[in-house]
Write a protein that holds these residues in place. Structure first.
Motif, PDB file in Angstrom:
ATOM      1  N   THR A 247       0.847  -1.189   0.000  1.00 24.13           N
ATOM      2  CA  THR A 247       0.000   0.000   0.000  1.00 24.13           C
ATOM      3  C   THR A 247       0.881   1.237   0.000  1.00 24.13           C
ATOM      4  OG1 THR A 247      -1.778  -1.115   1.221  1.00 24.13           O
ATOM      5  CG2 THR A 247      -1.795   1.291   1.222  1.00 24.13           C
ATOM      6  N   LEU A 248       0.651   2.139  -0.946  1.00 20.26           N
ATOM      7  CA  LEU A 248       1.362   3.416  -1.021  1.00 20.26           C
ATOM      8  C   LEU A 248       0.404   4.541  -0.659  1.00 20.26           C
ATOM      9  CD1 LEU A 248       3.319   2.998  -4.381  1.00 20.26           C
ATOM     10  CD2 LEU A 248       4.302   3.031  -2.089  1.00 20.26           C
ATOM     11  N   GLU A 249       0.875   5.469   0.183  1.00 25.25           N
ATOM     12  CA  GLU A 249       0.044   6.594   0.610  1.00 25.25           C
ATOM     13  C   GLU A 249       0.828   7.896   0.531  1.00 25.25           C
ATOM     14  OE1 GLU A 249      -2.684   5.530   4.116  1.00 25.25           O
ATOM     15  OE2 GLU A 249      -1.076   4.044   4.252  1.00 25.25           O
ATOM     16  N   ASN A 250       0.147   8.931   0.116  1.00 24.32           N
ATOM     17  CA  ASN A 250       0.711  10.274   0.022  1.00 24.32           C
ATOM     18  C   ASN A 250       0.265  11.066   1.251  1.00 24.32           C
ATOM     19  OD1 ASN A 250       1.439  12.908  -0.602  1.00 24.32           O
ATOM     20  ND2 ASN A 250       0.690  12.818  -2.704  1.00 24.32           N
ATOM     21  N   LEU A 251       1.213  11.404   2.117  1.00 18.95           N
ATOM     22  CA  LEU A 251       0.888  12.126   3.351  1.00 18.95           C
ATOM     23  C   LEU A 251       1.046  13.636   3.199  1.00 18.95           C
ATOM     24  CD1 LEU A 251       2.705   9.803   5.946  1.00 18.95           C
ATOM     25  CD2 LEU A 251       0.372   9.636   5.039  1.00 18.95           C
ATOM     26  N   GLY A 252       1.372  14.088   1.992  1.00 18.67           N
ATOM     27  CA  GLY A 252       1.584  15.513   1.769  1.00 18.67           C
ATOM     28  C   GLY A 252       0.446  16.141   1.000  1.00 18.67           C
ATOM     29  N   THR A 253       0.748  17.210   0.276  1.00 22.18           N
ATOM     30  CA  THR A 253      -0.257  17.937  -0.499  1.00 22.18           C
ATOM     31  C   THR A 253       0.017  17.896  -1.999  1.00 22.18           C
ATOM     32  OG1 THR A 253       0.982  20.004  -0.168  1.00 22.18           O
ATOM     33  CG2 THR A 253      -0.782  19.498   1.411  1.00 22.18           C
ATOM     34  N   ASP A 254       1.268  17.639  -2.389  1.00 22.81           N
ATOM     35  CA  ASP A 254       1.627  17.579  -3.805  1.00 22.81           C
ATOM     36  C   ASP A 254       1.510  16.148  -4.333  1.00 22.81           C
ATOM     37  OD1 ASP A 254       2.316  20.324  -3.927  1.00 22.81           O
ATOM     38  OD2 ASP A 254       4.300  19.864  -3.080  1.00 22.81           O
ATOM     39  N   ILE A 255       1.127  16.023  -5.579  1.00 22.43           N
ATOM     40  CA  ILE A 255       1.010  14.708  -6.208  1.00 22.43           C
ATOM     41  C   ILE A 255       2.382  14.041  -6.307  1.00 22.43           C
ATOM     42  CG2 ILE A 255       0.515  13.545  -8.391  1.00 22.43           C
ATOM     43  CD1 ILE A 255      -1.797  15.467  -8.795  1.00 22.43           C
ATOM     44  N   ILE A 256       2.439  12.743  -6.011  1.00 25.69           N
ATOM     45  CA  ILE A 256       3.634  11.927  -6.203  1.00 25.69           C
ATOM     46  C   ILE A 256       3.363  11.016  -7.394  1.00 25.69           C
ATOM     47  CG2 ILE A 256       5.166  10.201  -5.203  1.00 25.69           C
ATOM     48  CD1 ILE A 256       4.336  11.235  -2.440  1.00 25.69           C
ATOM     49  N   LEU A 257       4.246  11.059  -8.385  1.00 30.62           N
ATOM     50  CA  LEU A 257       4.062  10.239  -9.577  1.00 30.62           C
ATOM     51  C   LEU A 257       4.698   8.868  -9.345  1.00 30.62           C
ATOM     52  CD1 LEU A 257       2.960  10.283 -12.498  1.00 30.62           C
ATOM     53  CD2 LEU A 257       5.304  10.812 -13.232  1.00 30.62           C
ATOM     54  N   VAL A 258       3.878   7.821  -9.378  1.00 33.44           N
ATOM     55  CA  VAL A 258       4.361   6.450  -9.204  1.00 33.44           C
ATOM     56  C   VAL A 258       4.618   5.868 -10.588  1.00 33.44           C
ATOM     57  CG1 VAL A 258       3.863   4.171  -8.267  1.00 33.44           C
ATOM     58  CG2 VAL A 258       3.048   6.220  -7.074  1.00 33.44           C
ATOM     59  N   GLU A 259       5.853   5.475 -10.842  1.00 33.33           N
ATOM     60  CA  GLU A 259       6.236   4.928 -12.139  1.00 33.33           C
ATOM     61  C   GLU A 259       6.394   3.409 -12.120  1.00 33.33           C
ATOM     62  OE1 GLU A 259       9.387   7.398 -14.024  1.00 33.33           O
ATOM     63  OE2 GLU A 259       9.130   8.621 -12.229  1.00 33.33           O
ATOM     64  N   ARG A 260       6.576   2.847 -10.953  1.00 35.54           N
ATOM     65  CA  ARG A 260       6.615   1.396 -10.788  1.00 35.54           C
ATOM     66  C   ARG A 260       6.234   1.069  -9.360  1.00 35.54           C
ATOM     67  NH1 ARG A 260      11.808  -2.466 -12.008  1.00 35.54           N
ATOM     68  NH2 ARG A 260      11.032  -2.228 -14.151  1.00 35.54           N
ATOM     69  N   ALA A 261       5.391   0.066  -9.179  1.00 35.51           N
ATOM     70  CA  ALA A 261       5.021  -0.413  -7.845  1.00 35.51           C
ATOM     71  C   ALA A 261       4.713  -1.892  -7.957  1.00 35.51           C
ATOM     72  CB  ALA A 261       3.825   0.351  -7.277  1.00 35.51           C
ATOM     73  N   PHE A 262       5.757  -2.722  -7.871  1.00 37.89           N
ATOM     74  CA  PHE A 262       5.564  -4.158  -7.910  1.00 37.89           C
ATOM     75  C   PHE A 262       4.942  -4.638  -6.603  1.00 37.89           C
ATOM     76  CE2 PHE A 262       9.248  -4.955 -11.124  1.00 37.89           C
ATOM     77  CZ  PHE A 262       8.389  -4.652 -12.170  1.00 37.89           C
ATOM     78  N   SER A 263       4.375  -5.831  -6.631  1.00 39.90           N
ATOM     79  CA  SER A 263       3.745  -6.391  -5.436  1.00 39.90           C
ATOM     80  C   SER A 263       4.743  -7.064  -4.513  1.00 39.90           C
ATOM     81  CB  SER A 263       2.668  -7.397  -5.840  1.00 39.90           C
ATOM     82  OG  SER A 263       1.630  -6.762  -6.555  1.00 39.90           O
ATOM     83  N   ALA A 264       5.818  -7.633  -5.083  1.00 37.39           N
ATOM     84  CA  ALA A 264       6.783  -8.358  -4.251  1.00 37.39           C
ATOM     85  C   ALA A 264       8.064  -8.608  -5.030  1.00 37.39           C
ATOM     86  CB  ALA A 264       6.204  -9.687  -3.777  1.00 37.39           C
TER      87      ALA A 264
ATOM     88  N   LYS B 204      -2.379  10.717  -5.102  1.00 39.73           N
ATOM     89  CA  LYS B 204      -2.916  11.931  -4.497  1.00 39.73           C
ATOM     90  C   LYS B 204      -3.134  11.728  -3.000  1.00 39.73           C
ATOM     91  CE  LYS B 204      -5.375  12.995  -8.787  1.00 39.73           C
ATOM     92  NZ  LYS B 204      -6.702  13.234  -9.417  1.00 39.73           N
ATOM     93  N   PRO B 205      -3.166  12.796  -2.221  1.00 40.51           N
ATOM     94  CA  PRO B 205      -3.439  12.667  -0.780  1.00 40.51           C
ATOM     95  C   PRO B 205      -4.785  11.976  -0.555  1.00 40.51           C
ATOM     96  CG  PRO B 205      -2.637  14.871  -1.293  1.00 40.51           C
ATOM     97  CD  PRO B 205      -2.874  14.196  -2.609  1.00 40.51           C
ATOM     98  N   ASN B 206      -4.806  11.075   0.428  1.00 35.69           N
ATOM     99  CA  ASN B 206      -6.030  10.376   0.838  1.00 35.69           C
ATOM    100  C   ASN B 206      -6.576   9.422  -0.226  1.00 35.69           C
ATOM    101  OD1 ASN B 206      -6.120  11.865   3.337  1.00 35.69           O
ATOM    102  ND2 ASN B 206      -6.931  13.596   2.158  1.00 35.69           N
ATOM    103  N   GLU B 207      -5.736   9.062  -1.212  1.00 38.24           N
ATOM    104  CA  GLU B 207      -6.143   8.092  -2.225  1.00 38.24           C
ATOM    105  C   GLU B 207      -5.051   7.029  -2.351  1.00 38.24           C
ATOM    106  OE1 GLU B 207      -7.223   9.854  -5.924  1.00 38.24           O
ATOM    107  OE2 GLU B 207      -8.638  11.271  -5.027  1.00 38.24           O
ATOM    108  N   PRO B 208      -5.019   6.050  -1.460  1.00 40.73           N
ATOM    109  CA  PRO B 208      -3.950   5.046  -1.458  1.00 40.73           C
ATOM    110  C   PRO B 208      -3.942   4.212  -2.739  1.00 40.73           C
ATOM    111  CG  PRO B 208      -5.188   5.002   0.603  1.00 40.73           C
ATOM    112  CD  PRO B 208      -5.966   5.857  -0.348  1.00 40.73           C
ATOM    113  N   LEU B 209      -2.762   3.759  -3.100  1.00 41.43           N
ATOM    114  CA  LEU B 209      -2.603   2.786  -4.170  1.00 41.43           C
ATOM    115  C   LEU B 209      -2.293   1.438  -3.532  1.00 41.43           C
ATOM    116  CD1 LEU B 209      -2.185   1.833  -7.109  1.00 41.43           C
ATOM    117  CD2 LEU B 209       0.181   2.650  -6.932  1.00 41.43           C
ATOM    118  N   VAL B 210      -3.127   0.447  -3.795  1.00 44.50           N
ATOM    119  CA  VAL B 210      -2.946  -0.902  -3.265  1.00 44.50           C
ATOM    120  C   VAL B 210      -2.658  -1.837  -4.432  1.00 44.50           C
ATOM    121  CG1 VAL B 210      -3.955  -2.774  -1.921  1.00 44.50           C
ATOM    122  CG2 VAL B 210      -4.549  -0.402  -1.382  1.00 44.50           C
TER     123      VAL B 210
END
Length: 302
Positions: A139-156, A260-266
């Motif tokens: 699970t990835l979460e943005n705790l700030g206010t600016d958008i973080i661009l995720v370019e890769r997020a493998f599961s394991a 985005k803030p408050n929108e986790p990526l799972v």
């Protein structure tokens, strides 16, 4: 409960197998063990510490990290790549805390935060004890206010016992000629299996086994799949120091996710296991799991 914890070391045990990892002296989460369940907790090895390296390498390059981010002197295939709002791409994660739960299956969650940016990452582990399977997702979460661009997020990322003589088995095919088994020796470098067709496709399937001289009934087999019906990628890497690692997850081809803030990526779940009893046992483990758990739950009988 088949999860043994300490402040800096974790052991996951099923009926016959075990998986262990811990923080090394530099607080990097290092893979330690995957294989037969050992008699005592103290039998599992400590996190790896390199004794020296060439000037063209770096300390981080030698650590078999559980979930390596793109950063610094790491030259192996990363599981996470992001770009922060100011253009920085290095991810430097530090453990914040962890928690366990026992129902419905034993779970372990380790929470990390980036040392300089408002990025939080949680590594999830779920144990399917009776089936000798371990399920992982992130699970990835943005705790700030600016958008973080995720370019890769493998599961394991799965690290195999040290050695450079592994073979990879996967499936390939085409329309009306699906599910052909391909077995090939893993050599130094990076092997990629993927689908770019929005679905797993006839050409490739998100499934693998890795082994050394295994047969249908004998031999150590490490196997896994991705619970996902879209684009996927599997990367199998053998380093110049005979470290064999396999990553699996969402395909990063033509991929960019605005975190985005408050929108986790799972991420989708990666489910893997180990057996000393060959390819047949690996097949039966997955068959039993799908039949007794997935199909039963879908039919409302679990």
């Amino acid at each position: 409960m088949p999860i043994h914890t300490s402040p800096n070391y974790w052991i996951l045990e099923t009926r016959h197998s075990a998986y262990a990892f811990g923080l090394n002296k530099s607080n990097l989460l290092s893979h330690c063990y995957w294989g037969k369940r050992l008699p005592f907790v103290k039998d599992y090895p400590a996190p790896f510490e390199p004794s020296g390296w060439a000037s063209t390498d770096g300390y981080d390059h030698f650590i078999p990290e559980e979930y390596p981010g793109y950063a610094g002197t790491k030259y192996t295939d990363p599981t996470l790549k992001v770009t922060f709002a100011d253009g920085v791409r290095d991810v430097v994660l530090s453990l914040v805390d962890f928690k366990t739960s026992a129902s419905p299956q034993p779970e372990l969650a380790l929470r990390f935060k980036d040392s300089a940016y408002p990025l939080q990452l949680t590594l999830h582990y779920r144990i399917h004890e009776e089936y000798d399977l371990i399920e992982r997702w992130v699970t990835l979460e943005n705790l700030g206010t600016d958008i973080i661009l995720v370019e890769r997020a493998f599961s394991a990322k799965w690290t195999l016992p040290h050695g450079d003589d592994y073979s990879l088995t996967h499936m390939y095919g085409r329309h009306i000629d699906e599910f052909n088994l391909q077995r090939e020796t893993l050599t130094p470098g990076l092997k990629v299996i993927e689908s770019r067709r929005i679905i797993p496709s006839h050409r490739a399937v998100p499934w693998f086994t890795v082994e050394t001289n295994a047969s249908e009934d004998h031999g150590d087999v490490f196997f896994g799949t991705l619970a996902w019906s879209g684009n996927f990628k599997i990367t199998a890497e053998v380093t110049e120091y005979a470290s064999t690692r396999l990553s699996i997850g969402l395909n990063d081809w033509d991929f960019a996710w605005q975190l985005k803030p408050n929108e986790p990526l799972v991420t989708p779940s990666a489910i893997s296991g180990y057996t000393p009893n060959g390819f047949g046992a690996a097949s039966r483990i997955f068959h039993d799991y799908v039949r007794n758990e997935l199909l039963a739950a879908w039919q409302g009988t679990a």
